[in-house]
Design an enzyme around this catalytic site. Structure first.
Site: not given
Length: 390
Positions: A61, A64, A116
């Site tokens: 993640s 992101k 997330s």
């Protein structure tokens, strides 16, 4: 633009700024549990520590971070984003968006960065890029512009996928670039965020998963990440004494402790050294520095800075308008940056300094060439992938 390079007429071509100190200490060695890691000074972009920094890794993640900065720069935060079938029920971490639910891009970014949410990341990607594939193209274009030479993005969430990878050094570059954006910085430093919930009587409440915000004094971002294949990944940042550092660790089972150790190491061994202040006269010239220049410096490096003056063509429009040239700094012969040169009475010296990378929404019309180009690419990608022009 044609430039005349003027080397200051002193006994040597490049001028040493400080005489070496009689006792100079090099930064001590440091180790971490990470498979790969990097530490970067956000303002200068200097990498202060790297462990297998160019090894290609899964980044989970941490992806992101790229999703967020592309969306902040290319999207309109007040836009209402509709949750489609690809975002609804997306596997992995989620903020539990419902099909056809509408939420502002602004709030989706908080849900994505604090919790997330893979569903939020997918909704953002489809809104800004037309499709996930279109948005991935924008991500890779942004990576190229930032100078991320060993990275490839296939999706906005970081779910494991062939051909989706980055490196500690590249992610450090991305973190430094993104943290210079005030809107991004505000999102990632937020510990708790509430957002309206159109389907329930209660609001969404999102607590930031980044424990560094509670564990480390001065922490102000950035993003956690985990998949079974990537293992624990973390990017964190902290500011002390006006200096902001960012740390990246990939596959690190003791990341909270390692990040605190690396941040302490950076602040202790690489404090910002002012090489020139705004308005300072430059020896051997009639010009002054147009802004301050600070650089993270360990003690043993203090006698190894040099500078040169590069003047614009005296017949150029820039020169006639007061943009005389640049004062360029080197460390051990390697160029590290510089500042503009102005006449001593230039009105530009009275203007408030602004980072070349910082901006707010009102500056979108005067973005850098790279950002304008990315906007054009976004338009083309949206058209190609969706047939829509808006």
């Amino acid at each position: 633009m044609k430039k005349n390079v003027v080397l200051l007429l002193l006994p040597v071509l490049l001028v040493t700024i400080w005489a070496p100190s009689p006792v100079l200490q090099a930064a001590p060695a440091i180790s971490t549990h990470a498979e790969t890691a990097a530490l970067i000074d956000v303002r200068s972009g200097r990498v202060l520590y790297s462990k297998q920094g160019d090894k290609q890794m899964r980044i989970a993640s941490l992806t992101k971070i790229m999703t967020a900065i592309v969306a902040v720069e290319q999207g309109k935060l007040s836009d209402s984003v509709k949750v489609g079938k690809n975002a609804f029920g997306k596997e992995g971490s989620s903020i539990y968006l419902k099909l056809n639910e509408e939420m502002s891009l602004h709030h989706l970014l908080y849900g994505m960065m604090l919790r997330s949410g893979n569903d939020a990341a997918t909704a953002i990607a489809e809104h800004v890029g037309g499709t996930v594939e279109g948005f991935a193209y924008l991500m890779n274009e942004k990576a190229r512009m930032i100078g991320m030479e060993h990275s490839s993005f296939k999706n906005p969430s970081g779910l494991d996928e062939a051909g989706h990878y980055s490196t500690a050094n590249d992610m450090a570059k991305l973190a430094a670039y993104s943290l210079r954006n005030p809107q991004f910085q505000e999102i990632v430093k937020t510990k708790l965020k509430k957002a309206p919930n159109p389907n329930e009587a209660w609001d969404y409440t999102w607590l930031n998963k980044n424990k560094m915000l509670q564990l480390y004094d001065g922490a102000d971002g950035v993003k956690t990440g985990y998949t079974k294949l990537a293992m624990r990944c973390l990017v964190s940042s902290a500011t002390r004494g006006g200096q902001q550092l960012a740390v990246v660790t990939l596959n690190d089972g003791d990341d909270w402790a390692d990040h605190a150790k690396l941040l302490d190491y950076g602040f202790a061994n690489y404090p910002l050294l002012p090489l020139v202040n705004k308005g300072d006269g430059i020896e051997g010239t009639e010009w002054v520095a147009g802004k301050e220049f600070l650089y993270p410096t360990q003690e043993s490096e203090q006698g190894h800075y040099s500078y040169r003056v590069e003047l614009n063509d005296a017949n150029s429009a820039s020169f006639r308008l007061g943009d005389v040239g640049r004062l360029v700094y080197t460390l051990n012969g390697q160029e590290i940056g510089g500042v503009p040169l102005f006449p001593k009475d230039s009105p530009r010296l009275k203007l408030k300094e602004r980072s070349a990378f910082s901006f707010d929404q009102s500056q979108s019309d005067t973005a850098s060439y790279a950002d304008k180009w990315l906007f054009i690419v976004q338009f083309i990608v949206r058209t190609l992938f969706t047939g829509r022009v808006g």
